[in-house]
Design a protein around this motif. Structure first.
Motif, PDB file in Angstrom:
ATOM      1  N   VAL A   1     -26.182  16.651  11.426  1.00  0.00           N
ATOM      2  CA  VAL A   1     -26.271  15.944  10.148  1.00  0.00           C
ATOM      3  C   VAL A   1     -27.324  16.577   9.244  1.00  0.00           C
ATOM      4  O   VAL A   1     -27.076  16.854   8.067  1.00  0.00           O
ATOM      5  CB  VAL A   1     -26.590  14.449  10.373  1.00  0.00           C
ATOM      6  CG1 VAL A   1     -26.847  13.749   9.038  1.00  0.00           C
ATOM      7  CG2 VAL A   1     -25.444  13.772  11.103  1.00  0.00           C
ATOM      8  N   VAL A   2     -28.502  16.820   9.802  1.00  0.00           N
ATOM      9  CA  VAL A   2     -29.596  17.381   9.010  1.00  0.00           C
ATOM     10  C   VAL A   2     -29.268  18.794   8.539  1.00  0.00           C
ATOM     11  O   VAL A   2     -29.480  19.137   7.368  1.00  0.00           O
ATOM     12  CB  VAL A   2     -30.901  17.373   9.827  1.00  0.00           C
ATOM     13  CG1 VAL A   2     -31.987  18.204   9.136  1.00  0.00           C
ATOM     14  CG2 VAL A   2     -31.388  15.946  10.024  1.00  0.00           C
TER      15      VAL A   2
ATOM     16  N   PRO B   1     -31.910   5.786  18.887  1.00  0.00           N
ATOM     17  CA  PRO B   1     -30.597   5.388  18.351  1.00  0.00           C
ATOM     18  C   PRO B   1     -30.682   4.820  16.935  1.00  0.00           C
ATOM     19  O   PRO B   1     -29.808   5.102  16.099  1.00  0.00           O
ATOM     20  CB  PRO B   1     -30.123   4.328  19.352  1.00  0.00           C
ATOM     21  CG  PRO B   1     -30.806   4.700  20.633  1.00  0.00           C
ATOM     22  CD  PRO B   1     -32.146   5.215  20.229  1.00  0.00           C
ATOM     23  N   ALA B   2     -31.734   4.048  16.641  1.00  0.00           N
ATOM     24  CA  ALA B   2     -31.896   3.494  15.290  1.00  0.00           C
ATOM     25  C   ALA B   2     -32.157   4.605  14.276  1.00  0.00           C
ATOM     26  O   ALA B   2     -31.581   4.608  13.175  1.00  0.00           O
ATOM     27  CB  ALA B   2     -33.043   2.482  15.278  1.00  0.00           C
ATOM     28  N   ASP B   3     -33.016   5.572  14.635  1.00  0.00           N
ATOM     29  CA  ASP B   3     -33.289   6.712  13.751  1.00  0.00           C
ATOM     30  C   ASP B   3     -32.019   7.511  13.500  1.00  0.00           C
ATOM     31  O   ASP B   3     -31.754   7.943  12.370  1.00  0.00           O
ATOM     32  CB  ASP B   3     -34.348   7.631  14.371  1.00  0.00           C
ATOM     33  CG  ASP B   3     -35.717   6.979  14.430  1.00  0.00           C
ATOM     34  OD1 ASP B   3     -35.957   6.052  13.643  1.00  0.00           O
ATOM     35  OD2 ASP B   3     -36.522   7.386  15.286  1.00  0.00           O
ATOM     36  N   LEU B   4     -31.230   7.715  14.546  1.00  0.00           N
ATOM     37  CA  LEU B   4     -29.996   8.473  14.410  1.00  0.00           C
ATOM     38  C   LEU B   4     -29.026   7.764  13.473  1.00  0.00           C
ATOM     39  O   LEU B   4     -28.403   8.393  12.610  1.00  0.00           O
ATOM     40  CB  LEU B   4     -29.349   8.682  15.783  1.00  0.00           C
ATOM     41  CG  LEU B   4     -28.021   9.430  15.787  1.00  0.00           C
ATOM     42  CD1 LEU B   4     -28.180  10.829  15.214  1.00  0.00           C
ATOM     43  CD2 LEU B   4     -27.442   9.498  17.202  1.00  0.00           C
TER      44      LEU B   4
ATOM     45  N   ILE C   1     -27.570   7.836   5.888  1.00  0.00           N
ATOM     46  CA  ILE C   1     -28.114   8.415   4.660  1.00  0.00           C
ATOM     47  C   ILE C   1     -27.479   9.772   4.376  1.00  0.00           C
ATOM     48  O   ILE C   1     -27.136  10.091   3.233  1.00  0.00           O
ATOM     49  CB  ILE C   1     -29.641   8.538   4.758  1.00  0.00           C
ATOM     50  CG1 ILE C   1     -30.275   7.148   4.820  1.00  0.00           C
ATOM     51  CG2 ILE C   1     -30.195   9.297   3.565  1.00  0.00           C
ATOM     52  CD1 ILE C   1     -31.777   7.165   5.004  1.00  0.00           C
ATOM     53  N   GLY C   2     -27.297  10.580   5.425  1.00  0.00           N
ATOM     54  CA  GLY C   2     -26.665  11.884   5.235  1.00  0.00           C
ATOM     55  C   GLY C   2     -25.258  11.762   4.692  1.00  0.00           C
ATOM     56  O   GLY C   2     -24.848  12.533   3.813  1.00  0.00           O
TER      57      GLY C   2
ATOM     58  N   ALA D   1     -34.834  14.422  -2.557  1.00  0.00           N
ATOM     59  CA  ALA D   1     -35.875  13.618  -1.922  1.00  0.00           C
ATOM     60  C   ALA D   1     -35.369  12.945  -0.655  1.00  0.00           C
ATOM     61  O   ALA D   1     -36.039  12.959   0.392  1.00  0.00           O
ATOM     62  CB  ALA D   1     -36.386  12.558  -2.912  1.00  0.00           C
ATOM     63  N   VAL D   2     -34.186  12.359  -0.733  1.00  0.00           N
ATOM     64  CA  VAL D   2     -33.613  11.672   0.431  1.00  0.00           C
ATOM     65  C   VAL D   2     -33.336  12.665   1.552  1.00  0.00           C
ATOM     66  O   VAL D   2     -33.569  12.382   2.738  1.00  0.00           O
ATOM     67  CB  VAL D   2     -32.325  10.934   0.019  1.00  0.00           C
ATOM     68  CG1 VAL D   2     -31.595  10.397   1.236  1.00  0.00           C
ATOM     69  CG2 VAL D   2     -32.661   9.784  -0.931  1.00  0.00           C
TER      70      VAL D   2
END
Length: 283
Positions: free
Chosen positions: A25-26, A139-142, A148-149, A192-193
């Motif tokens: 994703v990143v 898992p929450a961060d992912l 967002i991505g 920014a995001v």
């Protein structure tokens, strides 16, 4: 160790699966948004945003007493504030944009350092935000990163023509009665995001590389924007995946490994690109 075990073995660990999804994703998101950064010469803006999120990281850490889960949301708020602040300072003061970037960048970065210095043990607890640790993605961060991505990519696709015209021919955009200021601010917000969702993977110190290096590599290999975006996304994802293997087997920092792979891709393109490579110019 067999070839199958070499490639499949690391993903027997759940944290490696999460890390793989995160770098895909990143890598893809940074490359797509970074294409505009490269073509418009906005590298300084990307670097400024990466460092301007430090106050958000510090405030989030202080407010939640070391709980690192909500810190990404605070970092997102700081990045949005910094991007809007740069635009407003440039517009209202009639200063050149690079001057406005320098002012906001320096102020936000200093505020971040001041806040972080008040946190005991900050060198250990906040180090992964500075240098990245994709292996610690929860898992929450992912879920937040993927969500967002996806929104960022969707907005780039929806407003592709508007971003193209506003970025490369503002005069023509004005004749079409496009709201150039609105789309300019939206593009700054997307950058920014994207910086924020890259925190876990490569950290503040290296996020600029993921924004710049894959698109710059693609720029050497193609002349059309859609192809450049697609190729940059592929290179960004490959750098993330290969860097993850390098990090796992060699025991080096994941963010540094990912950026080194992306840099190796760039050096290869710089040497071997058919039209813009060093060897093609020589022979």
């Amino acid at each position: 160790m067999g070839i199958v075990e070499f490639f499949v073995g690391p993903f027997s660990y759940p944290f490696m699966v999460r890390a793989l999804l995160a770098v895909v994703v990143v890598g893809g998101t940074c490359a797509v948004v970074g294409t505009y950064v490269v073509l418009q010469g906005m590298a300084f803006f990307g670097d400024a945003l990466a460092h301007s999120i430090l106050p958000g990281v510090a405030v989030g850490y202080l407010v939640h007493r070391g709980d690192r889960g909500p810190i990404l949301l605070w970092a997102l708020g700081a990045a949005i504030l910094a991007s809007l602040g740069i635009g407003e300072v440039s517009r209202r003061s009639r200063l050149k944009e690079d001057t406005a970037i320098g002012i906001v960048f320096a102020g936000m970065f200093a505020l971040g350092i001041a806040l972080i210095s008040t946190v005991r043990g900050y060198a250990v607890d906040l180090a992964h935000f500075l240098f990245g640790n994709v292996l610690s993605v929860s898992p929450a961060d992912l879920g937040l990163t993927v969500g967002i991505g996806a929104v960022v990519i969707l907005l780039v696709v929806l407003f592709y023509k508007e971003f193209l015209v506003v970025s490369f021919d503002p005069t023509f955009a004005a004749t079409l009665r496009l709201r150039t200021g609105l789309f300019r601010h939206l593009l700054l917000l997307l950058i920014a995001v994207t910086v924020v969702i890259s925190l876990q993977a490569v950290g503040v110190a290296l996020v600029l590389a993921m924004l710049i290096t894959p698109p710059a590599t693609a720029y050497l290999l193609t002349r059309r924007l859609p192809w450049m975006m697609g190729l940059a996304a592929v290179l960004g994802i490959l750098a993330g995946v290969i860097g993850l293997y390098v990090s796992f087997y060699l025991g080096i920092a994941s963010g540094a490994a990912i950026v080194l792979v992306a840099t190796a891709f760039f050096l290869l393109a710089l040497a071997l690109a058919p039209c813009r490579g060093l060897l093609s110019h020589r022979f």
